[in-house]
Design a protein around this motif. Structure first.
Motif, short mmCIF file in Angstrom:
data_model
loop_
_atom_site.label_atom_id
_atom_site.label_comp_id
_atom_site.label_asym_id
_atom_site.label_seq_id
_atom_site.Cartn_x
_atom_site.Cartn_y
_atom_site.Cartn_z
N GLY A 31 0.79 -1.22 0.00
CA GLY A 31 0.00 0.00 0.00
C GLY A 31 0.81 1.26 0.00
O GLY A 31 0.27 2.37 0.05
N ALA A 32 2.12 1.13 -0.07
CA ALA A 32 3.00 2.28 0.10
C ALA A 32 3.54 2.82 -1.21
O ALA A 32 3.80 2.07 -2.16
N THR A 33 3.74 4.12 -1.24
CA THR A 33 4.52 4.74 -2.31
C THR A 33 5.97 4.31 -2.16
O THR A 33 6.50 4.23 -1.05
N MET A 34 6.62 4.00 -3.28
CA MET A 34 8.02 3.62 -3.27
C MET A 34 8.79 4.56 -4.19
O MET A 34 8.23 5.14 -5.12
N ALA A 35 10.07 4.68 -3.93
CA ALA A 35 10.87 5.60 -4.75
C ALA A 35 12.32 5.15 -4.82
O ALA A 35 12.77 4.31 -4.03
N TRP A 36 13.01 5.74 -5.77
CA TRP A 36 14.46 5.64 -5.89
C TRP A 36 15.04 7.05 -5.80
O TRP A 36 14.52 7.98 -6.43
N PHE A 37 16.10 7.17 -5.03
CA PHE A 37 16.88 8.39 -4.97
C PHE A 37 18.33 8.02 -5.25
O PHE A 37 18.70 6.84 -5.21
N ARG A 38 19.14 9.02 -5.51
CA ARG A 38 20.57 8.77 -5.69
C ARG A 38 21.36 9.89 -5.05
O ARG A 38 20.85 11.00 -4.85
N VAL A 64 16.28 11.81 -15.74
CA VAL A 64 16.20 10.39 -16.12
C VAL A 64 14.97 10.06 -16.94
O VAL A 64 14.85 8.93 -17.45
N LYS A 65 14.06 11.00 -17.10
CA LYS A 65 12.81 10.74 -17.83
C LYS A 65 13.12 10.26 -19.24
O LYS A 65 13.94 10.85 -19.95
N GLY A 66 12.47 9.19 -19.63
CA GLY A 66 12.68 8.63 -20.95
C GLY A 66 13.77 7.58 -21.01
O GLY A 66 13.88 6.84 -21.99
N ARG A 67 14.60 7.49 -19.96
CA ARG A 67 15.68 6.51 -19.92
C ARG A 67 15.49 5.48 -18.82
O ARG A 67 15.89 4.33 -18.98
N PHE A 68 14.90 5.89 -17.72
CA PHE A 68 14.70 5.00 -16.57
C PHE A 68 13.22 4.64 -16.46
O PHE A 68 12.34 5.44 -16.79
N THR A 69 12.97 3.43 -15.93
CA THR A 69 11.60 2.98 -15.68
C THR A 69 11.52 2.36 -14.31
O THR A 69 12.27 1.42 -14.01
N ILE A 70 10.62 2.87 -13.49
CA ILE A 70 10.39 2.32 -12.16
C ILE A 70 9.21 1.35 -12.22
O ILE A 70 8.24 1.58 -12.97
N SER A 71 9.30 0.27 -11.48
CA SER A 71 8.20 -0.69 -11.43
C SER A 71 8.22 -1.40 -10.08
O SER A 71 9.17 -1.23 -9.30
N ARG A 72 7.20 -2.19 -9.83
CA ARG A 72 7.12 -2.90 -8.57
C ARG A 72 6.35 -4.18 -8.76
O ARG A 72 5.53 -4.32 -9.69
N TYR A 94 22.60 4.53 -5.30
CA TYR A 94 21.16 4.54 -5.50
C TYR A 94 20.47 3.90 -4.29
O TYR A 94 20.88 2.82 -3.84
N TYR A 95 19.45 4.59 -3.80
CA TYR A 95 18.72 4.15 -2.61
C TYR A 95 17.25 3.92 -2.95
O TYR A 95 16.65 4.73 -3.66
N CYS A 96 16.68 2.85 -2.42
CA CYS A 96 15.23 2.72 -2.48
C CYS A 96 14.65 3.18 -1.15
O CYS A 96 15.33 3.14 -0.12
#
Length: 126
Positions: A31-38, A64-72, A94-96
């Motif tokens: 149920g949580a929002t997830m993210a990547w930071f660097r 990173v738009k257009g090059r990276f894709t986040i998924s879960r 890189y941190y999740c």
């Protein structure tokens, strides 16, 4: 207790692709929002991408738009970051992170996340 562990970081040449993974041990993962930071040495932590609880909403930094894709995958408590066309400026740790609030315009801010993994190093050489 929430635990996040990233993997998949390594050294590559510019133009290569990498897939980062993050496994979470968190009751509220689905149920949580997830993210990547660097983060680079001496710099602030930088937002990369975020994804809402069901994967239907995503947000990316302009860098990173257009090059990276986040998924879960909520069935596996996993988060991913597919990184294509890597550039030397993508080099960082890189941190999740798992969010403490609903996905929205504030999801790009580190303060919206309550738990972080130890990070995985990505190095891109020219």
């Amino acid at each position: 207790q929430v635990q996040l562990v990233e993997s998949g970081g390594r050294s590559v040449h510019a133009g290569a692709s990498l897939r980062l993974s993050c496994v979470a041990s968190a009751r509220n993962f689905a149920g949580a929002t997830m993210a990547w930071f660097r983060q680079e040495p001496g710099e602030d932590r930088e937002f990369v991408a975020a994804i809402n609880w069901n994967g239907r909403l995503t947000e990316y930094s302009n860098a990173v738009k257009g090059r990276f894709t986040i998924s879960r995958d909520n069935t596996k408590s996993m988060e991913y970051l597919q990184m294509n066309s890597l550039k030397p400026e993508d080099s960082a740790v890189y941190y999740c992170a798992i969010g403490t609030s609903k996905f929205g315009s504030s999801s790009k801010f580190p303060d919206e996340y309550g738990s972080w993994g130890p990070g995985t190093q990505v190095t891109v050489s020219s």
